[in-house]
Design a protein around this motif. Structure first.
Motif, mmCIF file in Angstrom:
data_model
loop_
_atom_site.group_PDB
_atom_site.id
_atom_site.type_symbol
_atom_site.label_atom_id
_atom_site.label_comp_id
_atom_site.label_asym_id
_atom_site.label_seq_id
_atom_site.Cartn_x
_atom_site.Cartn_y
_atom_site.Cartn_z
ATOM 1 N N ILE A 38 0.839 -1.200 0.000
ATOM 2 C CA ILE A 38 0.000 0.000 0.000
ATOM 3 C C ILE A 38 0.878 1.255 0.000
ATOM 4 C CG2 ILE A 38 -1.793 1.269 1.237
ATOM 5 C CD1 ILE A 38 -2.830 -1.350 0.233
ATOM 6 N N VAL A 39 1.942 1.227 0.780
ATOM 7 C CA VAL A 39 2.851 2.370 0.867
ATOM 8 C C VAL A 39 3.540 2.605 -0.479
ATOM 9 C CG1 VAL A 39 4.920 3.278 1.994
ATOM 10 C CG2 VAL A 39 3.227 2.014 3.338
ATOM 11 N N ILE A 40 4.022 1.527 -1.095
ATOM 12 C CA ILE A 40 4.699 1.644 -2.391
ATOM 13 C C ILE A 40 3.739 2.169 -3.453
ATOM 14 C CG2 ILE A 40 5.803 0.347 -4.265
ATOM 15 C CD1 ILE A 40 6.901 -1.554 -2.117
ATOM 16 N N ALA A 41 2.510 1.630 -3.459
ATOM 17 C CA ALA A 41 1.516 2.060 -4.446
ATOM 18 C C ALA A 41 1.184 3.537 -4.285
ATOM 19 C CB ALA A 41 0.253 1.217 -4.313
ATOM 20 N N SER A 42 1.120 4.010 -3.039
ATOM 21 C CA SER A 42 0.797 5.418 -2.797
ATOM 22 C C SER A 42 1.876 6.336 -3.383
ATOM 23 C CB SER A 42 0.636 5.684 -1.290
ATOM 24 O OG SER A 42 1.895 5.642 -0.619
ATOM 25 N N LYS A 43 3.122 5.890 -3.318
ATOM 26 C CA LYS A 43 4.223 6.683 -3.877
ATOM 27 C C LYS A 43 4.146 6.695 -5.404
ATOM 28 C CE LYS A 43 7.296 5.841 0.050
ATOM 29 N NZ LYS A 43 8.533 5.185 0.545
ATOM 30 N N ARG A 44 3.772 5.556 -5.976
ATOM 31 C CA ARG A 44 3.641 5.469 -7.428
ATOM 32 C C ARG A 44 2.516 6.365 -7.944
ATOM 33 N NH1 ARG A 44 6.498 3.702 -11.382
ATOM 34 N NH2 ARG A 44 4.859 2.432 -12.349
ATOM 35 N N LYS A 45 1.485 6.541 -7.110
ATOM 36 C CA LYS A 45 0.340 7.364 -7.511
ATOM 37 C C LYS A 45 0.564 8.849 -7.226
ATOM 38 C CE LYS A 45 -3.839 5.861 -6.749
ATOM 39 N NZ LYS A 45 -4.340 5.736 -8.131
ATOM 40 N N GLY A 46 1.704 9.186 -6.634
ATOM 41 C CA GLY A 46 2.009 10.580 -6.357
ATOM 42 C C GLY A 46 1.369 11.140 -5.105
ATOM 43 N N ASP A 47 0.833 10.259 -4.259
ATOM 44 C CA ASP A 47 0.226 10.688 -3.002
ATOM 45 C C ASP A 47 0.815 9.831 -1.885
ATOM 46 O OD1 ASP A 47 -1.397 11.908 -1.151
ATOM 47 O OD2 ASP A 47 -3.193 10.758 -1.652
ATOM 48 N N PRO A 48 2.109 10.011 -1.608
ATOM 49 C CA PRO A 48 2.842 9.099 -0.722
ATOM 50 C C PRO A 48 2.360 9.047 0.722
ATOM 51 C CG PRO A 48 4.130 11.063 -1.163
ATOM 52 C CD PRO A 48 2.949 11.118 -2.083
ATOM 53 N N ILE A 49 2.338 7.826 1.240
ATOM 54 C CA ILE A 49 2.063 7.566 2.649
ATOM 55 C C ILE A 49 3.408 7.301 3.306
ATOM 56 C CG2 ILE A 49 0.957 5.982 4.278
ATOM 57 C CD1 ILE A 49 -1.093 5.373 2.051
ATOM 58 N N SER A 50 3.658 7.890 4.454
ATOM 59 C CA SER A 50 4.982 7.801 5.067
ATOM 60 C C SER A 50 5.326 6.411 5.589
ATOM 61 C CB SER A 50 5.111 8.816 6.204
ATOM 62 O OG SER A 50 4.132 8.577 7.193
ATOM 63 N N GLU A 51 4.347 5.685 6.129
ATOM 64 C CA GLU A 51 4.642 4.371 6.696
ATOM 65 C C GLU A 51 3.375 3.549 6.824
ATOM 66 O OE1 GLU A 51 6.127 4.790 10.659
ATOM 67 O OE2 GLU A 51 4.504 6.106 11.288
ATOM 68 N N ARG A 52 3.549 2.245 7.021
ATOM 69 C CA ARG A 52 2.388 1.381 7.211
ATOM 70 C C ARG A 52 2.016 1.335 8.688
ATOM 71 N NH1 ARG A 52 3.782 -4.473 7.852
ATOM 72 N NH2 ARG A 52 5.904 -4.538 8.619
ATOM 73 N N VAL A 53 0.768 1.026 8.948
ATOM 74 C CA VAL A 53 0.276 0.929 10.321
ATOM 75 C C VAL A 53 -0.453 -0.401 10.449
ATOM 76 C CG1 VAL A 53 -1.152 1.979 12.103
ATOM 77 C CG2 VAL A 53 -0.041 3.431 10.403
#
Length: 215
Positions: A38-53
């Protein structure tokens, strides 16, 4: 009632074809990224998540805070022996946490009514459910109106199994390498009646293709 969902690739893929699950995800009050995918995908979509929870880490943080504030918890799920051991362990670690009630995750329709009534009467601050995804979130959604007295509810997967000592926690090195999913795949036994963990992990290549390669 505040419904929190810890979303992993399996749930993300399932909700694309499961219309009920899709509606549940859309109506959730908060969704946390439970998985490095999920974190990697968010970066690919240009809306990055800093970490998983993860659900496990979130549960421990809530228990720590609950121990400070005297919050009440109700624990529903897994088998009877594991549920009892997990609750005993949490009582030992967090003596100021109020255990409003507990029950295993195997019950009849009649027993379910009694469980819901007990939850309504005890009005726990936090309702923790460990009945597997996506069944847990569907159960919460189905009984939403009957859980009005609960402040926060969310599923924790196999977290109670870890706390009870039935399943060993993931070693730090596996977490650092973001291979917690692989450690579970290789070491965690599958409960009776549940899908093979290998079958469940088949969602990972689908997620990788759709969210990371295909964007």
């Amino acid at each position: 009632m505040f419904h929190l969902i810890t979303a992993n690739p399996e749930i993300t893929i399932a909700q694309q074809t499961d219309m009920l699950l899709q509606a549940i995800v859309k109506e959730a009050d908060l969704i946390t990224p439970d998985g490095i995918g999920i974190v990697i995908a968010s970066k690919r979509k240009g809306d990055p998540i800093s970490e998983r929870v993860t659900g496990y880490d979130l549960l421990l943080r809530l228990l720590e805070r609950g121990n400070e504030q005297g919050w009440s918890f109700y624990f529903l799920g897994t088998d009877e022996e594991t549920n009892l051991k997990a609750v005993e362990e949490m009582r030992s670690r967090y003596p100021n946490v109020v255990v409003a009630g507990r029950h295993n995750g195997f019950f009849s329709e009649d027993k379910e009514k009694l469980i819901l009534n007990e939850i309504q009467q005890s009005k726990p601050d936090v309702l923790i459910i460990a009945m597997g995804a996506p069944y847990t979130d569907k159960w919460i959604y189905k009984n939403k109106r009957k859980l009005d007295g609960v402040k926060v509810v969310f599923g924790v997967g196999g977290s109670l199994d870890v706390i009870a000592g039935k399943v060993k926690p993931t070693p730090p090195v596996w977490k650092t390498l973001n291979l917690e999913w692989l450690h579970r795949l290789l070491t965690v036994p599958v409960a009776k009646g549940q899908k093979s963990r290998w079958r469940r992990q088949s969602a990972l290549p689908k997620f990788f293709y759709r969210a990371i390669i295909k964007k």
